[in-house]
Design a protein around this motif. Structure first.
Motif, PDB file in Angstrom:
ATOM      1  N   PRO A 188       2.556  39.189  26.423  1.00 42.59           N
ATOM      2  CA  PRO A 188       3.236  38.545  27.551  1.00 42.59           C
ATOM      3  C   PRO A 188       4.286  37.534  27.115  1.00 42.59           C
ATOM      4  CG  PRO A 188       0.941  37.817  27.410  1.00 42.59           C
ATOM      5  CD  PRO A 188       1.090  38.969  26.476  1.00 42.59           C
ATOM      6  N   HIS A 189       4.061  36.883  25.994  1.00 38.90           N
ATOM      7  CA  HIS A 189       5.035  35.926  25.469  1.00 38.90           C
ATOM      8  C   HIS A 189       6.358  36.615  25.138  1.00 38.90           C
ATOM      9  CE1 HIS A 189       6.837  32.855  22.890  1.00 38.90           C
ATOM     10  NE2 HIS A 189       6.847  33.734  21.894  1.00 38.90           N
ATOM     11  N   PHE A 190       6.303  37.702  24.383  1.00 38.99           N
ATOM     12  CA  PHE A 190       7.536  38.378  23.956  1.00 38.99           C
ATOM     13  C   PHE A 190       8.133  39.240  25.052  1.00 38.99           C
ATOM     14  CE2 PHE A 190       6.390  37.235  19.589  1.00 38.99           C
ATOM     15  CZ  PHE A 190       7.636  36.897  19.100  1.00 38.99           C
ATOM     16  N   TRP A 191       7.305  39.806  25.916  1.00 38.47           N
ATOM     17  CA  TRP A 191       7.861  40.595  27.009  1.00 38.47           C
ATOM     18  C   TRP A 191       8.591  39.706  28.006  1.00 38.47           C
ATOM     19  CZ3 TRP A 191       2.799  43.836  27.398  1.00 38.47           C
ATOM     20  CH2 TRP A 191       2.881  44.924  26.506  1.00 38.47           C
ATOM     21  N   ALA A 192       8.129  38.485  28.186  1.00 34.94           N
ATOM     22  CA  ALA A 192       8.857  37.548  29.042  1.00 34.94           C
ATOM     23  C   ALA A 192      10.236  37.271  28.456  1.00 34.94           C
ATOM     24  CB  ALA A 192       8.068  36.244  29.193  1.00 34.94           C
ATOM     25  N   LEU A 193      10.295  37.099  27.134  1.00 31.77           N
ATOM     26  CA  LEU A 193      11.576  36.913  26.452  1.00 31.77           C
ATOM     27  C   LEU A 193      12.460  38.139  26.623  1.00 31.77           C
ATOM     28  CD1 LEU A 193      13.426  35.356  24.398  1.00 31.77           C
ATOM     29  CD2 LEU A 193      12.161  36.544  22.585  1.00 31.77           C
ATOM     30  N   ALA A 194      11.864  39.320  26.486  1.00 30.82           N
ATOM     31  CA  ALA A 194      12.637  40.556  26.592  1.00 30.82           C
ATOM     32  C   ALA A 194      13.220  40.747  27.986  1.00 30.82           C
ATOM     33  CB  ALA A 194      11.750  41.753  26.238  1.00 30.82           C
ATOM     34  N   LEU A 195      12.563  40.218  29.010  1.00 32.98           N
ATOM     35  CA  LEU A 195      13.066  40.376  30.375  1.00 32.98           C
ATOM     36  C   LEU A 195      14.442  39.751  30.555  1.00 32.98           C
ATOM     37  CD1 LEU A 195       9.818  39.798  32.479  1.00 32.98           C
ATOM     38  CD2 LEU A 195      11.191  41.892  32.411  1.00 32.98           C
ATOM     39  N   PHE A 196      14.675  38.619  29.884  1.00 31.91           N
ATOM     40  CA  PHE A 196      15.998  37.995  30.028  1.00 31.91           C
ATOM     41  C   PHE A 196      16.880  38.144  28.793  1.00 31.91           C
ATOM     42  CE2 PHE A 196      13.055  34.527  28.834  1.00 31.91           C
ATOM     43  CZ  PHE A 196      13.701  33.947  27.762  1.00 31.91           C
ATOM     44  N   MET A 197      16.387  38.864  27.772  1.00 31.36           N
ATOM     45  CA  MET A 197      17.191  39.148  26.584  1.00 31.36           C
ATOM     46  C   MET A 197      17.307  40.648  26.355  1.00 31.36           C
ATOM     47  SD  MET A 197      18.207  36.236  25.291  1.00 31.36           S
ATOM     48  CE  MET A 197      18.674  36.652  23.619  1.00 31.36           C
ATOM     49  N   ASN A 198      17.129  41.435  27.401  1.00 30.51           N
ATOM     50  CA  ASN A 198      17.047  42.883  27.252  1.00 30.51           C
ATOM     51  C   ASN A 198      18.307  43.497  26.659  1.00 30.51           C
ATOM     52  OD1 ASN A 198      15.610  45.411  27.686  1.00 30.51           O
ATOM     53  ND2 ASN A 198      17.137  45.827  29.261  1.00 30.51           N
TER      54      ASN A 198
END
Length: 312
Positions: A188-198
Motif C-alpha cells: 500500500p505504501h508504494f502503490w499509493a506513490l504509484a497512483l500519483f507517479m504513474n
C-alpha cells in the motif's frame, strides 16, 4: 542512456564523496538502521553496546550496498523517471563500473564483518537480503511482474529480523511478525506513490500495478492490503515485544490507515486529477509515519520493560 554516454559525462568532473554516499540511498538506509536497531533492542538478550554499534553499522553498509547495486542495474530506468533522474549515474557523476564495484565491495565486507562481530545467522540473513534486493527484486521482479512490490517487499522487511538475530542468534515469532509488518506495509505504501507517479513508471516501462491493471484496480489493492496489514500490526501488541502502549498506538494508526485507504478506494480518476492526487499523497505521507511509529512503539515498550514498566 548508454554506459558510453554516462562515462563521457563523468569525464567533465570527478565524482565527489557525496555522490558515492547518494549511491547508498541514505533515506532507505535510515529506515534499515532504525528497524534493525529496534529488532536488536527489543530482543530479550542484552547485547554489548560496542557489538550492537558494530552490528548496526554493518547492517547499514549492507543496506547501502543493496542501494548501490540497484542504482547500477537500474541506471537506464532511473534516467527516464523524473523522480530518479538526478541520481549519480544518470547525471554522469558516477560511472556504472564504480557503482558496481562499490556495491560488491560493501556487500562482501558488511556480511563478513557482521558474521565476525555478531554471529553467522545474522550475517547469512544480511547476505540473503542483499541478494534478494539486488537480484530477485531489481534484476527480475521489478521489470517482469506487477507483483514486484509485493514479493520484493521482503528485502526491506528483513532488517528487524537481522537485528533480532544479532542479539539472540535465532529467529522467533516476534522477529517474524516484525518482518511481516514491513512486508505487508510495503504494497500500500508504494502503490499509493504509484497512483500519483504513474507517468514515471509508464515512461520507464516498469510493470507497476498502476501501469498493467490501471489505477482503479490499484485502489482496490491498496484497500485490501491495508485490511490485511491491520491484524499483523495489532497482533504484535500481544507478543513479548508489545504491550498497552504499542497496542494503543497501533489501534489509532490502523484506524487512520484503513480510513485513508477507504478514501482512496472511493475516488475516481477525474476527482483525483482535479485536486492533483491530494488524498493519495496524504495517504503516502501517513504510510511513512505509520511504519516509523509502529517500530517507535516497539522501541518504547522495550525501554519501559528495561525500567520494569513495559509489556503486559
Amino acid at each position: 542512456m548508454t554506459d558510453a554516454s554516462i562515462n563521457t559525462q563523468v569525464q567533465d568532473g570527478e565524482a565527489q564523496f557525496g555522490d558515492f554516499v547518494a549511491l547508498l540511498k541514505p533515506r532507505v538506509m535510515s529506515l534499515v538502521v532504525f528497524t534493525a536497531a529496534v529488532g536488536l533492542i527489543a530482543a530479550p538478550v542484552p547485547v554489548h553496546p560496542f557489538v550492537a554499534f558494530c552490528a548496526i553499522l554493518f547492517i547499514a553498509l549492507g543496506g547501502g550496498a543493496s542501494g548501490a547495486l540497484n542504482m547500477w542495474y537500474d541506471a537506464d530506468i532511473d534516467a527516464v523517471m523524473k523522480r530518479t533522474s538526478k541520481r549519480p549515474i544518470p547525471t554522469g557523476r558516477v560511472t556504472p563500473g564504480d557503482a558496481l564495484a562499490l556495491g560488491l565491495g560493501l556487500s562482501g565486507a558488511s556480511v563478513l564483518m557482521l558474521g565476525l562481530a555478531a554471529n553467522w545467522l545474522a550475517a547469512g540473513l544480511l547476505a540473503f537480503t542483499i541478494f534478494f534486493y539486488a537480484v530477485i527484486y531489481t534484476m527480475w521482479l521489478k521489470r517482469w511482474t506487477p507483483q514486484n512490490i509485493v514479493i520484493g517487499g521482503a528485502a526491506g522487511a528483513f532488517p528487524p529480523m537481522i537485528g533480532w538475530a544479532v542479539a539472540t542468534g535465532g529467529i522467533s515469532v516476534e522477529s517474524v511478525l516484525m518482518f511481516a509488518l514491513t512486508f505487508m506495509w510495503t504494497p500500500p505504501h508504494f502503490w499509493a506513490l504509484a497512483l500519483f507517479m504513474n507517468s514515471d513508471y509508464e515512461k520507464a516501462g516498469v510493470p507497476m500495478l498502476t501501469v498493467t491493471h490501471g489505477r482503479t484496480s490499484t485502489r482496490r489493492h491498496v484497500f485490501v492490503y491495508t485490511l490485511l496489514l491491520a491484524p499483523v500490526a495489532l497482533g504484535i501488541g500481544f507478543t513479548s515485544i508489545g504491550g498497552p502502549l504499542y497496542l494503543a498506538v497501533a489501534t489509532v494508526l490502523n484506524l487512520l490507515f484503513i480510513k485513508g485507504a477507504w478514501d482512496i478506494l472511493r475516488r475516481d480518476e477525474a476527482t483525483a486529477e482535479a485536486d492533483k492526487y491530494r488524498v493519495e499523497k496524504r495517504f503516502f505521507a501517513l504510510s511513512l509515519l505509520y511504519l516509523f511509529l509502529h517500530f517507535g512503539a516497539i522501541l518504547a515498550e522495550a525501554v519501559l520493560r528495561s525500567w520494569g514498566l513495559g509489556g503486559w
